[in-house]
Design a protein around this motif. Sequence first.
Motif, PDB file in Angstrom:
ATOM      1  N   ARG A 103       3.700  20.518   1.607  1.00  0.00           N
ATOM      2  CA  ARG A 103       4.007  19.181   2.086  1.00  0.00           C
ATOM      3  C   ARG A 103       3.578  18.046   1.179  1.00  0.00           C
ATOM      4  NH1 ARG A 103       2.503  20.715   7.046  1.00  0.00           N
ATOM      5  NH2 ARG A 103       3.643  22.583   6.512  1.00  0.00           N
ATOM      6  N   PRO A 104       2.461  18.109   0.444  1.00  0.00           N
ATOM      7  CA  PRO A 104       2.189  17.031  -0.519  1.00  0.00           C
ATOM      8  C   PRO A 104       3.307  16.850  -1.539  1.00  0.00           C
ATOM      9  CG  PRO A 104       0.198  18.305  -0.141  1.00  0.00           C
ATOM     10  CD  PRO A 104       1.319  19.039   0.559  1.00  0.00           C
ATOM     11  N   VAL A 156       4.192   2.975  -3.082  1.00  0.00           N
ATOM     12  CA  VAL A 156       4.712   4.141  -2.368  1.00  0.00           C
ATOM     13  C   VAL A 156       3.902   5.396  -2.693  1.00  0.00           C
ATOM     14  CG1 VAL A 156       6.681   5.707  -2.190  1.00  0.00           C
ATOM     15  CG2 VAL A 156       7.032   3.233  -2.114  1.00  0.00           C
ATOM     16  N   VAL A 157       3.751   5.688  -3.969  1.00  0.00           N
ATOM     17  CA  VAL A 157       3.078   6.929  -4.367  1.00  0.00           C
ATOM     18  C   VAL A 157       1.610   6.923  -3.933  1.00  0.00           C
ATOM     19  CG1 VAL A 157       2.315   8.301  -6.337  1.00  0.00           C
ATOM     20  CG2 VAL A 157       4.645   7.388  -6.287  1.00  0.00           C
ATOM     21  N   ILE A 158       0.897   5.857  -4.239  1.00  0.00           N
ATOM     22  CA  ILE A 158      -0.519   5.803  -3.873  1.00  0.00           C
ATOM     23  C   ILE A 158      -0.687   5.729  -2.365  1.00  0.00           C
ATOM     24  CG2 ILE A 158      -2.669   4.507  -4.127  1.00  0.00           C
ATOM     25  CD1 ILE A 158      -1.750   5.999  -6.629  1.00  0.00           C
ATOM     26  N   GLY A 159       0.217   5.017  -1.676  1.00  0.00           N
ATOM     27  CA  GLY A 159       0.137   4.935  -0.224  1.00  0.00           C
ATOM     28  C   GLY A 159       0.278   6.295   0.439  1.00  0.00           C
ATOM     29  N   VAL A 160       1.237   7.096  -0.008  1.00  0.00           N
ATOM     30  CA  VAL A 160       1.421   8.428   0.563  1.00  0.00           C
ATOM     31  C   VAL A 160       0.235   9.330   0.205  1.00  0.00           C
ATOM     32  CG1 VAL A 160       2.870  10.504   0.530  1.00  0.00           C
ATOM     33  CG2 VAL A 160       3.929   8.237   0.576  1.00  0.00           C
ATOM     34  N   LEU A 161      -0.276   9.217  -1.013  1.00  0.00           N
ATOM     35  CA  LEU A 161      -1.437  10.017  -1.405  1.00  0.00           C
ATOM     36  C   LEU A 161      -2.667   9.657  -0.575  1.00  0.00           C
ATOM     37  CD1 LEU A 161      -0.993  10.054  -5.286  1.00  0.00           C
ATOM     38  CD2 LEU A 161      -0.860  12.031  -3.760  1.00  0.00           C
ATOM     39  N   ILE A 162      -2.854   8.377  -0.266  1.00  0.00           N
ATOM     40  CA  ILE A 162      -3.970   7.968   0.596  1.00  0.00           C
ATOM     41  C   ILE A 162      -3.839   8.630   1.960  1.00  0.00           C
ATOM     42  CG2 ILE A 162      -4.965   6.023   1.865  1.00  0.00           C
ATOM     43  CD1 ILE A 162      -4.306   4.258  -0.533  1.00  0.00           C
ATOM     44  N   TYR A 163      -2.637   8.625   2.502  1.00  0.00           N
ATOM     45  CA  TYR A 163      -2.393   9.248   3.803  1.00  0.00           C
ATOM     46  C   TYR A 163      -2.732  10.739   3.773  1.00  0.00           C
ATOM     47  CZ  TYR A 163       0.360  11.344   7.579  1.00  0.00           C
ATOM     48  OH  TYR A 163       0.778  12.098   8.657  1.00  0.00           O
ATOM     49  N   LEU A 164      -2.289  11.433   2.745  1.00  0.00           N
ATOM     50  CA  LEU A 164      -2.557  12.866   2.638  1.00  0.00           C
ATOM     51  C   LEU A 164      -4.046  13.143   2.451  1.00  0.00           C
ATOM     52  CD1 LEU A 164       0.450  13.876   0.359  1.00  0.00           C
ATOM     53  CD2 LEU A 164       0.158  14.420   2.785  1.00  0.00           C
ATOM     54  N   ALA A 174     -15.298   9.617   2.917  1.00  0.00           N
ATOM     55  CA  ALA A 174     -14.259  10.020   1.973  1.00  0.00           C
ATOM     56  C   ALA A 174     -12.944   9.313   2.287  1.00  0.00           C
ATOM     57  CB  ALA A 174     -14.071  11.535   2.010  1.00  0.00           C
ATOM     58  N   ARG A 175     -12.643   9.186   3.564  1.00  0.00           N
ATOM     59  CA  ARG A 175     -11.426   8.481   3.954  1.00  0.00           C
ATOM     60  C   ARG A 175     -11.519   6.994   3.595  1.00  0.00           C
ATOM     61  NH1 ARG A 175     -10.164  11.019   9.991  1.00  0.00           N
ATOM     62  NH2 ARG A 175      -9.462  13.054   9.249  1.00  0.00           N
ATOM     63  N   ILE A 176     -12.668   6.399   3.876  1.00  0.00           N
ATOM     64  CA  ILE A 176     -12.855   4.981   3.551  1.00  0.00           C
ATOM     65  C   ILE A 176     -12.744   4.767   2.051  1.00  0.00           C
ATOM     66  CG2 ILE A 176     -14.513   3.079   3.563  1.00  0.00           C
ATOM     67  CD1 ILE A 176     -15.546   4.110   6.230  1.00  0.00           C
ATOM     68  N   ALA A 177     -13.324   5.675   1.271  1.00  0.00           N
ATOM     69  CA  ALA A 177     -13.262   5.556  -0.187  1.00  0.00           C
ATOM     70  C   ALA A 177     -11.823   5.663  -0.680  1.00  0.00           C
ATOM     71  CB  ALA A 177     -14.127   6.634  -0.836  1.00  0.00           C
ATOM     72  N   ALA A 178     -11.059   6.609  -0.133  1.00  0.00           N
ATOM     73  CA  ALA A 178      -9.667   6.781  -0.551  1.00  0.00           C
ATOM     74  C   ALA A 178      -8.844   5.536  -0.226  1.00  0.00           C
ATOM     75  CB  ALA A 178      -9.062   8.008   0.133  1.00  0.00           C
ATOM     76  N   ILE A 179      -9.025   4.997   0.976  1.00  0.00           N
ATOM     77  CA  ILE A 179      -8.273   3.805   1.381  1.00  0.00           C
ATOM     78  C   ILE A 179      -8.667   2.607   0.524  1.00  0.00           C
ATOM     79  CG2 ILE A 179      -7.919   2.159   3.255  1.00  0.00           C
ATOM     80  CD1 ILE A 179      -8.265   4.509   5.216  1.00  0.00           C
ATOM     81  N   THR A 180      -9.967   2.440   0.282  1.00  0.00           N
ATOM     82  CA  THR A 180     -10.443   1.287  -0.482  1.00  0.00           C
ATOM     83  C   THR A 180      -9.958   1.338  -1.928  1.00  0.00           C
ATOM     84  OG1 THR A 180     -12.420   1.133   0.908  1.00  0.00           O
ATOM     85  CG2 THR A 180     -12.488   0.016  -1.229  1.00  0.00           C
ATOM     86  N   VAL A 181     -10.178   2.472  -2.590  1.00  0.00           N
ATOM     87  CA  VAL A 181      -9.779   2.603  -3.991  1.00  0.00           C
ATOM     88  C   VAL A 181      -8.258   2.481  -4.133  1.00  0.00           C
ATOM     89  CG1 VAL A 181      -9.710   4.164  -5.971  1.00  0.00           C
ATOM     90  CG2 VAL A 181     -11.799   3.969  -4.600  1.00  0.00           C
ATOM     91  N   GLY A 182      -7.521   3.131  -3.234  1.00  0.00           N
ATOM     92  CA  GLY A 182      -6.064   3.072  -3.307  1.00  0.00           C
ATOM     93  C   GLY A 182      -5.525   1.670  -3.078  1.00  0.00           C
TER      94      GLY A 182
END
Length: 293
Positions: A103-104, A156-164, A174-182
């Motif tokens: 799915r990724p 688009v690409v970074i947004g979908v990667l953040i979601y995954l 880890a989720r906060i870090a992914a959302i913040t950095v993205g």
Amino acid sequence: MSTVRDRVDKWIKPYAALWLTMIIGGTLVIAMALLGAEVYSDVVDEEGLASLDIPALEYSQSLRNPEMDAFATGFTNVGGGIGMPILASILTAWLTFLSRTWRPIVLVGGAALVSTLATTLGKRLVGRTRPDHSEAVPPFETSPSFPSGHTLNTTVVIGVLIYLMCLQFQVLWARIAAITVGTIFIIAMGLSRVFLGHHWMTDVMAGWFLGLAWVGIVILAHRLFHVMRRREHAGPAPTFEHPVLREDHSGDAESTTGPTPTANGGGAPPRVDDGASQSGTGGGRQGSGPAAG
């Protein structure tokens, strides 16, 4: 015939909602890009538009110096036609390895394909001229300016990667870090285009808007996939080893690829599906769990 039917049952039907939503959503996003281009062409000469674009460009020029120019040029290249595919491929391969699902690749690849198409159609339809080369930092670009392809595709690409990543990792930090950095990466990519004089501010804003709209549709498609899969199949989200689990007449989950053998010869119990239940929770567990797919 039975082999073909088995493959259809295993790979096509469970993903029907995912594919259908992404196709319809992709068509809507492309239509939005074309509609936005038409609206833009009607107001391009209005003074209200110039009052946003010109001051943003002039302010960017006041901030430039050789060091900042070199840094911004190197950074914006990451979101270009070479840098972004490389970055996306690395992160997608990493998430595919961790989640053990396709799915990724499906979500990131499908999302990027539509965003690239929307960028191409929007540029051809509007044909907006970029800021003059005397106001930009070399190397100069000659393609049409609206919308900003760097901004749209990066969103688009970074947004979908953040979601995954938020699905893959259960730890809250880890989720906060992914959302913040993205998020910082997406915003900085758009602003770098204005800073270098390669785009007008409205080009970047259009890229952000269209990109976020398409990311939302991709996420919706994935959530609908899990809703439909739970109606048709039992057990965890499909993986490489277990593409689909289905209910037999006795109510027990039965894998289409058979149970995974254990050391004592028995069948391994199915893992808990965190596709829709755990993905929305906070960081209750430590470490990373299997992706929702």
